[in-house]
Every structure is written in C-alpha cells, then in structure tokens.
Scaffold this motif. Structure first.
Motif, PDB file in Angstrom:
ATOM      1  N   THR A 197       0.854  -1.188   0.000  1.00  0.00           N
ATOM      2  CA  THR A 197       0.000   0.000   0.000  1.00  0.00           C
ATOM      3  C   THR A 197       0.887   1.235   0.000  1.00  0.00           C
ATOM      4  O   THR A 197       1.507   1.581   1.012  1.00  0.00           O
ATOM      5  CB  THR A 197      -0.949  -0.004   1.218  1.00  0.00           C
ATOM      6  N   LEU A 198       0.948   1.896  -1.138  1.00  0.00           N
ATOM      7  CA  LEU A 198       1.850   3.028  -1.318  1.00  0.00           C
ATOM      8  C   LEU A 198       1.322   4.297  -0.681  1.00  0.00           C
ATOM      9  O   LEU A 198       2.101   5.152  -0.266  1.00  0.00           O
ATOM     10  CB  LEU A 198       2.088   3.271  -2.809  1.00  0.00           C
ATOM     11  N   LEU A 199      -0.010   4.422  -0.607  1.00  0.00           N
ATOM     12  CA  LEU A 199      -0.603   5.666  -0.127  1.00  0.00           C
ATOM     13  C   LEU A 199      -2.065   5.436   0.222  1.00  0.00           C
ATOM     14  O   LEU A 199      -2.756   4.660  -0.447  1.00  0.00           O
ATOM     15  CB  LEU A 199      -0.505   6.748  -1.215  1.00  0.00           C
ATOM     16  N   VAL A 200      -2.530   6.119   1.265  1.00  0.00           N
ATOM     17  CA  VAL A 200      -3.958   6.190   1.596  1.00  0.00           C
ATOM     18  C   VAL A 200      -4.382   7.644   1.459  1.00  0.00           C
ATOM     19  O   VAL A 200      -3.795   8.534   2.065  1.00  0.00           O
ATOM     20  CB  VAL A 200      -4.237   5.686   3.024  1.00  0.00           C
ATOM     21  N   ILE A 201      -5.394   7.890   0.629  1.00  0.00           N
ATOM     22  CA  ILE A 201      -5.963   9.232   0.455  1.00  0.00           C
ATOM     23  C   ILE A 201      -7.289   9.270   1.191  1.00  0.00           C
ATOM     24  O   ILE A 201      -8.191   8.493   0.882  1.00  0.00           O
ATOM     25  CB  ILE A 201      -6.181   9.558  -1.032  1.00  0.00           C
ATOM     26  N   TYR A 213      -7.567  21.980   2.275  1.00  0.00           N
ATOM     27  CA  TYR A 213      -6.215  21.625   2.721  1.00  0.00           C
ATOM     28  C   TYR A 213      -5.805  20.263   2.187  1.00  0.00           C
ATOM     29  O   TYR A 213      -6.622  19.339   2.095  1.00  0.00           O
ATOM     30  CB  TYR A 213      -6.147  21.558   4.252  1.00  0.00           C
ATOM     31  N   PHE A 214      -4.517  20.177   1.867  1.00  0.00           N
ATOM     32  CA  PHE A 214      -3.889  18.895   1.571  1.00  0.00           C
ATOM     33  C   PHE A 214      -2.768  18.722   2.591  1.00  0.00           C
ATOM     34  O   PHE A 214      -1.788  19.475   2.593  1.00  0.00           O
ATOM     35  CB  PHE A 214      -3.330  18.877   0.146  1.00  0.00           C
ATOM     36  N   ASN A 215      -2.922  17.734   3.476  1.00  0.00           N
ATOM     37  CA  ASN A 215      -1.943  17.484   4.526  1.00  0.00           C
ATOM     38  C   ASN A 215      -1.450  16.048   4.456  1.00  0.00           C
ATOM     39  O   ASN A 215      -2.164  15.159   3.987  1.00  0.00           O
ATOM     40  CB  ASN A 215      -2.555  17.740   5.909  1.00  0.00           C
ATOM     41  N   SER A 216      -0.244  15.828   4.933  1.00  0.00           N
ATOM     42  CA  SER A 216       0.334  14.487   4.959  1.00  0.00           C
ATOM     43  C   SER A 216       0.220  13.879   6.347  1.00  0.00           C
ATOM     44  O   SER A 216      -0.010  14.588   7.330  1.00  0.00           O
ATOM     45  CB  SER A 216       1.808  14.537   4.549  1.00  0.00           C
ATOM     46  N   GLY A 217       0.405  12.579   6.431  1.00  0.00           N
ATOM     47  CA  GLY A 217       0.483  11.914   7.721  1.00  0.00           C
ATOM     48  C   GLY A 217       1.755  12.313   8.434  1.00  0.00           C
ATOM     49  O   GLY A 217       2.756  12.667   7.810  1.00  0.00           O
ATOM     50  N   LYS A 218       1.736  12.251   9.752  1.00  0.00           N
ATOM     51  CA  LYS A 218       2.922  12.621  10.531  1.00  0.00           C
ATOM     52  C   LYS A 218       4.116  11.743  10.195  1.00  0.00           C
ATOM     53  O   LYS A 218       5.260  12.190  10.248  1.00  0.00           O
ATOM     54  CB  LYS A 218       2.604  12.521  12.032  1.00  0.00           C
ATOM     55  N   ALA A 222       9.310  12.725   3.830  1.00  0.00           N
ATOM     56  CA  ALA A 222       9.350  13.984   3.089  1.00  0.00           C
ATOM     57  C   ALA A 222       9.318  13.757   1.585  1.00  0.00           C
ATOM     58  O   ALA A 222       8.668  14.509   0.839  1.00  0.00           O
ATOM     59  CB  ALA A 222      10.598  14.769   3.480  1.00  0.00           C
ATOM     60  N   SER A 223      10.006  12.713   1.117  1.00  0.00           N
ATOM     61  CA  SER A 223      10.034  12.446  -0.320  1.00  0.00           C
ATOM     62  C   SER A 223       8.657  12.076  -0.852  1.00  0.00           C
ATOM     63  O   SER A 223       8.292  12.435  -1.980  1.00  0.00           O
ATOM     64  CB  SER A 223      11.031  11.332  -0.627  1.00  0.00           C
ATOM     65  N   VAL A 224       7.864  11.365  -0.038  1.00  0.00           N
ATOM     66  CA  VAL A 224       6.505  10.994  -0.450  1.00  0.00           C
ATOM     67  C   VAL A 224       5.576  12.205  -0.349  1.00  0.00           C
ATOM     68  O   VAL A 224       4.686  12.382  -1.171  1.00  0.00           O
ATOM     69  CB  VAL A 224       5.979   9.811   0.387  1.00  0.00           C
ATOM     70  N   ARG A 225       5.796  13.045   0.659  1.00  0.00           N
ATOM     71  CA  ARG A 225       5.002  14.270   0.775  1.00  0.00           C
ATOM     72  C   ARG A 225       5.147  15.123  -0.483  1.00  0.00           C
ATOM     73  O   ARG A 225       4.183  15.727  -0.959  1.00  0.00           O
ATOM     74  CB  ARG A 225       5.432  15.080   1.995  1.00  0.00           C
ATOM     75  N   LYS A 226       6.361  15.174  -1.001  1.00  0.00           N
ATOM     76  CA  LYS A 226       6.611  15.972  -2.188  1.00  0.00           C
ATOM     77  C   LYS A 226       5.807  15.458  -3.371  1.00  0.00           C
ATOM     78  O   LYS A 226       5.275  16.253  -4.165  1.00  0.00           O
ATOM     79  CB  LYS A 226       8.110  15.947  -2.519  1.00  0.00           C
ATOM     80  N   LEU A 227       5.699  14.142  -3.500  1.00  0.00           N
ATOM     81  CA  LEU A 227       4.993  13.543  -4.626  1.00  0.00           C
ATOM     82  C   LEU A 227       3.487  13.518  -4.450  1.00  0.00           C
ATOM     83  O   LEU A 227       2.759  13.270  -5.418  1.00  0.00           O
ATOM     84  CB  LEU A 227       5.493  12.109  -4.837  1.00  0.00           C
ATOM     85  N   THR A 228       3.007  13.763  -3.244  1.00  0.00           N
ATOM     86  CA  THR A 228       1.566  13.656  -2.972  1.00  0.00           C
ATOM     87  C   THR A 228       0.994  15.002  -2.540  1.00  0.00           C
ATOM     88  O   THR A 228       0.315  15.681  -3.314  1.00  0.00           O
ATOM     89  CB  THR A 228       1.311  12.579  -1.917  1.00  0.00           C
ATOM     90  N   ARG A 229       1.296  15.420  -1.315  1.00  0.00           N
ATOM     91  CA  ARG A 229       0.769  16.689  -0.809  1.00  0.00           C
ATOM     92  C   ARG A 229       1.218  17.878  -1.646  1.00  0.00           C
ATOM     93  O   ARG A 229       0.404  18.696  -2.097  1.00  0.00           O
ATOM     94  CB  ARG A 229       1.219  16.878   0.638  1.00  0.00           C
ATOM     95  N   PRO A 272       1.999   5.764   4.253  1.00  0.00           N
ATOM     96  CA  PRO A 272       1.831   7.165   3.878  1.00  0.00           C
ATOM     97  C   PRO A 272       0.371   7.551   3.698  1.00  0.00           C
ATOM     98  O   PRO A 272      -0.431   6.769   3.172  1.00  0.00           O
ATOM     99  CB  PRO A 272       2.596   7.269   2.555  1.00  0.00           C
ATOM    100  N   VAL A 273       0.026   8.761   4.142  1.00  0.00           N
ATOM    101  CA  VAL A 273      -1.352   9.240   4.087  1.00  0.00           C
ATOM    102  C   VAL A 273      -1.391  10.649   3.499  1.00  0.00           C
ATOM    103  O   VAL A 273      -0.528  11.475   3.795  1.00  0.00           O
ATOM    104  CB  VAL A 273      -1.995   9.258   5.497  1.00  0.00           C
TER     105      VAL A 273
END
Length: 345
Positions: A197-201, A213-218, A222-229, A272-273
């Motif tokens: 599971t690469l990501l949960v939206i 708002y678009f927020n990431s999981g705690k 950071a690299s995944v936040r860049k590609l998602t959020r 990742p969320v």
C-alpha cells in the motif's frame, strides 16, 4: 519500509436497487460528486454505524460501483462503543458496521487506497442527544456525503483507465465512534498488502471549512510528501483552486500534517497518508477542528454533527454555491493526481 515506498513512488515525479444512475464522465467536473452527495444526504440520513440507513447507504454505494463495472463488495465488522448517561452510567453499544470496497486492478500488486467514511455521528451521551448532535435525521452533507460523492466521481472517471498500481475505493463505517472501520480494514490486511500500500488518500469534511487543505500523515516521509501533498498543491494552483497546508501552529500537529480521522489509523501503522479536508487550521485550538470564523450562522465556527447545520438546505442558504464549488475544486485536483500516482495510461 519508507525507503522502499519512496523508491516505488519516485518514478511518479517523472510523469508528474436505487434509481439514481451512474453519470457519464462527460458531465461537468464535480457535477457527479455534487449530485451523489445530495442524493446520499437526502435518502440516507442518520447513517449511524449499524443502523438501517448505514446498511442501505452501503448497499447503494456497492450498486453504484458495480454499475461502473467494478468488482465491489461489502465487508461487515463487529465492534462496540460506550454511551454515557447523565448519571455517568456507561453502557456498551454493540454494532455491526459495513465497509464497501471497489477494486480497480493495476498491473502490479502495489495499490493506492482512496477512502471516505459513510457513517454519520451517533450520540455518545445524553448531552449529545439534548444538543441535536447526531441521530436519525443528520444528513451529514459535509461529514461526509461529499467525500463519498467525490470518491464515486473519481472511480467513474478512472474506470476505463489502465494503471500500473491498483486503486481501492473504500467507504468505511465506524469513523465517528473511533475509526472502527478503518482499524478493522487495516487488521484484515496481510503483511504483504500493507507493504504494497503506497498511499492512503482520505476524503473528509470537504464543504463547510474556510479553506481546502492537503496534509500528509505525521509519519509520511518527506520524499513521499513531495509527490503527494506538494503535487496536489501544485495542481490546485494550476487550476486556480485555493488550497493550503496546516501552518503548524500547534506542536502536536507539525506543519503540513493532518489529524483526527480514518487516515490516522494508517499513519500510525507507517503507511503514507494524504488528508484532503476543508477547515481552518489557523483558528481555535489550531488543530483543524474549527472549520471557519464564528458567525451568526455558525456560532461555534463549526457544523460538526449538528442536525441543524450539517444539512444541504442550511448550507445552501448560508454558503450558497459552496457544495458545487467544492465538488469541482476537489475533483479538479484529485483526478489528475490520482491518475498520476497510479501511473495511469
């Protein structure tokens, strides 16, 4: 685990029984989400976990996914929550919740989960009941019929798009009693499924809040936040959609992170969320729980669980055009983002 997830998501940066029919993808952006949300709020109010309305709404969603051509089913789960009376006496309420899952298969085993809770608030004590919080007449257009509507439109628009990664569209229940359905979903996942599971939206509370708002999981790297959020914010800007991230005024919720809904279950498990919500992280306790500035229409700055406020008639009167506007904005961002993340052809 994080590094493995980043490696798999990194290439994305380079490609930077009811009468209501499934609507065609040629409809204006957001129209299907708006229509579906209003239908769900109108015909299935009081979608409390384990209630007849919740079970009917789950079956309705299953039918909608099936009509789109998805393999879709309902998974039930047993749980319970505490109800507290005025005299402080506590009793357990046993419930059977319904989770709807529709599968868009990809070429590989990796998957992205798109999630929105279908249940509405159930009173947890006598004070809730006396204050019109939750119950049989709560439409829950904000919390969370529009989240379901957006999910249905995304599923409809991507149904014929081949993707490298699979997409699971999931309507959970039991969110209002402590994320019961999300916890059950995670519990049922094998170690391999969790790893893949690469990501949960998570789509929740998209209407009443001042800002999108678009927020990431705690725990989202950071690299995944860049590609998602961050990618979501860039897409929003390109479409003229006003969007932001949590400014980080509360140390319990660092800058750019979300909180307090089904996404937390997966965040705590190290998956990742991406949280998608409308609120105002600069107000009140600075935790996202004050949705807008206080006013005569919204005395507490919220519509949370209130049968008088979280219904489409009241929101149409006090925030005219808001439901349709947010439907368009969220779909404008999430459709290209999800296609990009799933490596759609």
């Amino acid at each position: 685990m994080f590094s493995a997830l980043c490696q798999r998501l990194l290439p994305l940066a380079l490609g930077a029984c009811f009468a209501l029919p499934v609507q065609a993808a040629t409809k204006p952006v957001g129209e299907m989400a708006n229509t579906q949300a209003r239908y769900i709020a109108t015909y299935f109010p009081g979608r409390m976990t384990g209630s007849p309305a919740e079970m009917l709404s789950a079956d309705y969603l299953r039918q909608q996914f099936a009509a789109m051509g998805y393999q879709s089913d309902i998974r039930t789960f047993n749980s319970r929550y505490i109800y507290t009376a005025k005299d402080k006496r506590q009793t357990w309420h046993n419930v059977t919740g319904s989770t709807v899952i529709a599968a868009h298969e990809g070429k590989s085993r990796e998957q992205i989960i798109v999630m929105a809770h279908l249940d509405t608030y159930a009173p947890l004590n006598d004070v809730d009941s006396e204050n019109n919080l939750g119950g049989l007449t709560l439409q829950g257009i904000d919390d969370n019929a529009l989240g379901l509507g957006v999910m249905l439109e995304l599923a409809n628009n991507l149904k014929n798009t081949p993707t490298q990664y699979g997409i699971r569209f999931v309507a959970t229940s039991g969110e209002e009693e402590g994320k019961l359905g999300a916890a059950n979903l995670l519990k049922r996942m094998s170690a391999e499924e969790r790893k893949n599971t690469l990501l949960v939206i998570n789509l929740d509370n998209l209407v009443v809040g001042d800002k999108l708002y678009f927020n990431s999981g705690k725990k989202t790297p950071a690299s995944v936040r860049k590609l998602t959020r961050d990618r979501a914010l860039a897409i929003a800007r390109s479409h003229g959609v006003l969007a932001a991230i949590n400014p980080g005024l509360n140390p319990n919720y660092p800058k750019g992170t979300g909180c307090c809904n089904d996404g937390d279950v997966f965040d705590e498990a190290g998956i990742p969320v991406l949280y998608v919500e409308a609120t105002n992280w600069s107000l009140g306790k600075k935790d996202g729980y004050q949705q807008r500035a206080k006013s005569r229409a919204y005395p507490d700055g919220t519509s949370w669980h209130d049968i008088r406020l979280d219904n489409q008639q009241y929101i149409d009167k006090t925030l005219p055009g808001r439901i349709a506007h947010r439907s368009r904005d969220v779909v404008k961002v999430m459709q290209p983002l999800l296609k990009e993340l799933a490596k759609g052809g």
